[in-house]
Structure formats: C-alpha cells, structure tokens
Scaffold this motif. Sequence first.
Motif, short mmCIF file in Angstrom:
data_model
loop_
_atom_site.label_atom_id
_atom_site.label_comp_id
_atom_site.label_asym_id
_atom_site.label_seq_id
_atom_site.Cartn_x
_atom_site.Cartn_y
_atom_site.Cartn_z
N HIS A 165 87.12 -33.67 20.56
CA HIS A 165 87.21 -33.25 18.99
C HIS A 165 85.75 -32.82 18.59
N LYS A 166 86.05 -31.65 18.22
CA LYS A 166 84.65 -30.94 17.79
C LYS A 166 84.80 -30.02 16.74
N LYS A 167 84.26 -30.25 15.71
CA LYS A 167 84.19 -29.79 14.33
C LYS A 167 82.74 -29.22 13.78
N GLN A 168 82.59 -28.17 13.40
CA GLN A 168 81.25 -27.71 12.92
C GLN A 168 81.49 -26.76 11.72
N SER A 169 81.26 -27.31 10.50
CA SER A 169 81.56 -26.68 9.49
C SER A 169 80.23 -26.61 8.15
N GLY A 170 79.12 -26.73 8.81
CA GLY A 170 77.76 -26.77 8.03
C GLY A 170 77.38 -28.13 8.03
N GLY A 171 76.09 -28.29 7.87
CA GLY A 171 75.91 -29.84 8.02
C GLY A 171 75.99 -30.42 9.38
N ARG A 172 76.03 -31.86 9.24
CA ARG A 172 76.44 -32.49 10.39
C ARG A 172 77.97 -32.40 10.82
N GLY A 173 77.79 -32.05 12.40
CA GLY A 173 79.25 -31.63 12.84
C GLY A 173 79.75 -33.27 13.04
N GLN A 174 81.05 -32.96 13.75
CA GLN A 174 81.82 -34.00 14.35
C GLN A 174 82.23 -33.99 16.16
N PHE A 175 81.85 -35.00 16.72
CA PHE A 175 81.95 -34.63 18.03
C PHE A 175 82.32 -36.01 18.82
N GLY A 176 83.37 -36.00 19.63
CA GLY A 176 83.75 -37.11 20.36
C GLY A 176 84.76 -36.83 21.58
N GLU A 177 84.66 -37.22 22.64
CA GLU A 177 85.56 -36.71 23.74
C GLU A 177 86.05 -38.18 24.55
N ASN A 221 79.25 -48.85 20.89
CA ASN A 221 79.48 -49.11 19.46
C ASN A 221 80.65 -48.03 19.17
N PHE A 222 80.96 -47.08 19.82
CA PHE A 222 82.21 -46.16 19.40
C PHE A 222 83.47 -46.64 20.06
N LEU A 223 83.56 -47.56 20.78
CA LEU A 223 84.74 -48.05 21.53
C LEU A 223 85.74 -48.65 20.74
N PRO A 224 85.32 -49.53 19.78
CA PRO A 224 86.27 -49.91 18.69
C PRO A 224 86.98 -48.79 17.95
N ALA A 225 86.16 -47.79 17.80
CA ALA A 225 86.82 -46.62 16.88
C ALA A 225 87.87 -46.15 17.80
N VAL A 226 87.51 -46.00 18.92
CA VAL A 226 88.59 -45.27 20.10
C VAL A 226 89.97 -46.11 19.91
N GLU A 227 89.76 -47.69 20.33
CA GLU A 227 90.73 -48.56 20.27
C GLU A 227 91.61 -48.35 18.86
N LYS A 287 82.54 -38.12 26.48
CA LYS A 287 81.05 -37.65 26.14
C LYS A 287 80.98 -38.06 24.70
N HIS A 288 79.50 -37.92 24.26
CA HIS A 288 79.12 -37.94 22.92
C HIS A 288 78.00 -37.14 22.58
N HIS A 289 77.67 -36.99 21.50
CA HIS A 289 76.30 -36.16 20.87
C HIS A 289 75.60 -36.93 20.07
N PRO A 290 74.37 -37.01 20.54
CA PRO A 290 73.36 -38.01 19.77
C PRO A 290 73.19 -38.04 18.28
N VAL A 291 73.66 -36.57 17.78
CA VAL A 291 73.74 -36.30 16.26
C VAL A 291 75.12 -36.56 15.82
N ASP A 292 76.04 -35.67 16.17
CA ASP A 292 77.25 -35.20 15.91
C ASP A 292 78.25 -36.25 16.04
N SER A 293 78.17 -37.29 16.94
CA SER A 293 79.21 -38.15 17.23
C SER A 293 79.20 -39.27 16.18
#
Length: 697
Positions: A472-484, A535-541, A569-575
């Motif tokens: 999941h990758k989304k960039q539309s200005g400002g902080r993006g979204q990333f998670g694999e 800290n992201f695993l509960p969100a995946v579940e 995979k994760h991104h230090p800013v956008d995840s």
Amino acid sequence: MATVNAETIRNLAVCGHGSTGKTTLIDKMLMLTGAVSGQHSVDDGTSVCDFDEEEQEHKHTIEAAITHFDHGGKHFHVVDTPGYTDFIGQTIGALYGVDAAAIVISATAGIEVNTRRVFAEAEKAGLGRIIVINKMDSDNIEFPALVASIQELWGNACVPLNVPVGHGDDFRGVVNTLKIPDDTSGALMDPGPIGEALLESIIEMDEQVTERYFEGKLPTEEEISRLIVRAIREGNLIPIVAVSGKTGVGLPELIDALATCTIPASEVTIAAKKDGDTVTVQADPDGPLVGRVFKTRIDPFVQKLSFIRLYSGTLSKDDSIEASTARKAVKVGQLFSVQGGETTAIDVAGPGQILAVAKMEDLHTGTTLGEVELPKIEFPLPMVGLAVTPKSRGDEAKLSGSLSKVTEEDPTLHTERDRQTKELVMTGMSELHLGMVQERLKRRDKVEVETKEPKIPYRETIQATAEGSYRHKKQSGGRGQFGEVHIRLHPFPIGTDPEDFATKERFPQMRDYRHHEANNFLWVDSIVGGSIPNNFLPAVEKGLLERMERGIIAGYRVQNLCVEVHYGKHHPVDSSEAAFKTAGSMALRETFQKAKPSLLEPIVTMSITVPGENVGDVNSDMSSRRGRVLGMESAGGGLQSIDVEVPLAEVSTYARTISSMTGGQGSFTMDFNRYDVVPGNVQKDVIEKAALKEEED
C-alpha cells in the motif's frame, strides 16, 4: 408469608403435542382443588394458563405458564407448556425449573411428533416422567394398542398405574393397578398382571424388599411410596395414567398419582460448579442461596418478570445476591407468587419454591443465583430468518426496542443487523414462530413490520494453501502512506486444535499465534528481523479481521482460515497503522483468490414425521433438495419419522411443503448441524447474485 416446607412441594411441567388437552387438564386441576374460583376454559378464552391475547385468539399455548395449587397436604407448582415444536424453547426452559414431567398423549391421536420431542427433552433434563393418556371420553379408542405402542417406543418401563373403565360416553372411572378393587368389570385391560409388573418395577430399587417379596412377603405402603419415587426418578419406571380433562373422570386419581410419583423438592439435589470443583446442592433453607432463572416475561403492568426456581437457601425481599450475569451483587425487589397471569406479593421463599421477581435487568433466562454455576440450559439454534422493517417510517428505534423485549423472553428468537444489507434480521424456529412474534409486536407495542424472505447465512473459506503480498503506497502531498505485507494462507478446519496446528514444524519462524473463536481464525506471527515493526502488527491483524467480516468472493463472513504474516516492508516516515491495516486487508483479498476459495452453507438435520403413505413423497422431495436420508423409524400411530440432513437454503420454507404434501398431518423439527462446502454450480449462482446486488447498490 412464610416459606413452604420443601417436603410438601411437587414441581412438574405438563408437556406434549398440541391439542392433547394439557391446558384444560391444568385448568380443571386448579378448579377441582379450589386454587381458582369460577369456570375456566380454553374454548371461551378464560383459561388460567392461556391468558395472552395471542393464545386466546389462536386457542393454543404459546408461552409456558406457572400455576400452583394445594392438595392432600402437598403444594404443587405446575407449568403449562406449548404443544407445538415451534415454541419448544418455552418447554425446554420450563423443564429446567421443575423435577418431573407429565407427558400428555391424546387417546385418539396417540404418539405425535412433539410427544417424542418433549419426552426426550425431559430425559435430557434428568426428570422423572409420567405419561397421561387424556381424552378417554372420546370414541373409537384402542387403549391396549396405545399402551403397546408406548412400550414399543419407550420400553417396558412404561407401565399403567391405572387402567380406564370404559371409554367415550361410557368412560366412568379408573382402576388402580396397585390397589385392585374387587369389581374390575369394564376395565379395558386386566389390572392383575399389570399390577404385578408394576410392583416388581418398584421393588427392584431395594434388594432386601425384593428378596422378601419373592419369599412371599408383600412390601409395605411406606416402602412402595418411597421406592416408586426412586424408580421414576432413575427412569426404571414411567407410570401411565388415564383421564378425561373434559369430563373430569380420573382427575382426582391423576392428582393423587402426581403426589405419589413425583419427587419432593426436599430430596432434590443438583450438581453445580464452584471454584472449578463439582459440588452437590441440597434443599437446605439455611444453606447458601442457589437458584436459576428458567423463564423471562415482559409483563405490561409490572414490566420484566424473572421466574426463579430455588434449590437452596432462603430468598427475601431486599436481599443482595450474587448472579452469574451481573458484575456485582444485585438487590432483589418484590417477590411474587404466580398463578397464570396473576401475581401475588410475597416476602420470602425457600428451597423448592417457584417464584418471580420484577424489574431486575441483570437477570436473564439461564442466570444462576448464588456463588455456584449450574448447568447451562441448552436451547436449539433458530434457523428460519426474516428481514424486518417497520411499516411506519420513524419506528426503527421503537422496533429495535420491541424486538429486544421479545428476544429477552424467548431464547429461541435471535435478532441481528446484517452487515451487508444493513437489514434487521430476526431468526426463529419456524414461520409460525416468527408470525406469532409479529402479532405480539403489533398488539403489545403497536409496531407493524414488513418482512422479506430469509437470507441464508453462507460463509467463505479456502480449500488450499496460497502465498501473496500487497504494497500500500500513496503519495499526494505531505506525509505519504506506506505498508507492505506478505502472508501465507492455510485452511484451518473447524475443530482443529490451534496448539496442534501452530507448531514449529509447520511455521519454523513463528514467534506467536492467536486463535479467534468467533470465526475460527488463526493468526500466526512469523515476522523476523523487524521487517514489520511490532507496533504495526496489531493493525495488520485488525485489517485481516475487518476484511474477513466483509467477505471476499460474495460478501459473506470468512471463517476456518489461518493467516501467517511472515514478511513486510516499512518506511520510517510514511508507515502508519492505517497503512498497514489497509495492506493487511488487501493482502488477504488478493491471496484469498489463489487459495481455491469456496462458499460454506449451513447444513441442518431434520426429523420429519409423516403418515406412512407419505414416506416415499418425503424421500423423493428431499433428493430434489440435495438432502440425504439418515434413517427412518416408526413413530407410532401409523406415522413414520424420517431423519434427514439437508442444506438450510433448500428448506427455509419447508413448513408449507410438508403441510401441502401430507394434508396438514406432517410435522418436523430442525437443528443446525454444521457448515459444509457448497457445490460448484450452486456457488456460482450465489456469487453471481451477490455481484449483481452489489452493482444495484
């Protein structure tokens, strides 16, 4: 009012098929013993037990009704129960508030479908049973043949305690087979041999009494009185008595038999759990309080009534008690003695008593009172559903509140908001059951509803393993979204032990696993090296669970699935949690399609009782419905009982079919069995209809 001595209390439920005269028998017993004044009749709408408007209009019992009377120094609590299987929940609840069951059989109709059902339910509840053959004033009765059919079905433990003298207009009395009078002319069976068999069944309970008997010494009346109760309680003896509720002939003897054959409340013990250990609860007024709510009723005047059977201890108004469905001690309000639809305030009650308490929202059917846990009351799972909407706009909240009250009263009625259609679905035992609910909503709460055909609760699952991922990758200005997220899917059949499945042999990198029982979902965490931060695993579940609720191939809940999350995979800013929640959901959607997805459908078992000449019709009809006949046996009276296994989708409106096929002589019971894989052609049709509906929406 002081408590009633438990030694004098007799608690029983009167059960049987519809139109066997159960309610009339109870009305006549109440009148004969002076418990009520005036004349009471089902036919003219003045029955003590059938006091609700629906019951008076349809002239049959819908709810269990509690009554009481005194006779011969005994205090009886007698519970009237419905005769139709559609309302079996009321009967089952009543059976867990009493110590014996009187199974009423019509002398003309013989053993019918609900006769068999309530007999089995009483046995399951551990109750002593007495068979009451009613309507002996009818013509064309073959009493010996009826007794033979009873013994053929339930065994030689069924023995007449009395036999009728005459039948029809000539029914004029009964002969006690234990105390045979000199004149037995007109008796429909020879009481002599029956009395010998009956006596032998009784004395079998005591070796010493048996030895003396065969040495020629008859047992004393005290020994017979003691041993007959024990024989009935242990199922070694099931007495048969004859009566006419309409004329009252045999009624005094019936009451005497109930007093003689039912266990005193003082001798009743019940197993319970306390702190994990099994304990025996005895009828001790000075002991710890133990009781159970076996019925709930929403009374229009005193509001909610909870009907309680006390087993131990003493309960007084304003006591604070423990309840299994309350987080903390609850204060008891006013206590009531109940006579049909009438209540009388009392101050105290002791072991064996049946009473009601008002306006206690923490009490529900099945609630245990006291610091122990009593066995759970097992109610059948309702399988026939209707989507309901109020006819008047703006009545949505009113309808929801009204249904809440009805489901509180009836454990076999469920309501649920369908997550796909957003419809409110009520599920009951049959179309008749749901029809009565609609009548009650209209009468009591002035809510009229519109209904739609039942929605079949399919489920989705997989038949093969598969592996996949989603970024999941989304960039539309400002902080993006990333998670694999990378996952592996495994079939996880119902009944599989999570501990046996989640092994290092199957998942070498497994760090943890968690089992969600609601949809039989096994989550396995095999992340190494921090490819997805903890800290992201509960969100995946959470993303996985939400996708399973929404469904994938046809919009039905996913179940019986194991998901191993093994890389990402994760991104230090956008995840973020939102990004990984979306990635988990989409990974499941994409991978699910590779794992041989399939639909599951509910399979039900049915016991169908029809006249013998209709057996071929039923078998042929079931074959056309994808059904499988499991077995067949005689149900007595020229009826055959056919056990079948069939998809619910094929029989959701079966009541109409069986009525048409048998001219109203057939009946059936239905219970959920399991979920099974839908055949390919049916699955294709269901998926296409789901896709079409999604386009329309």
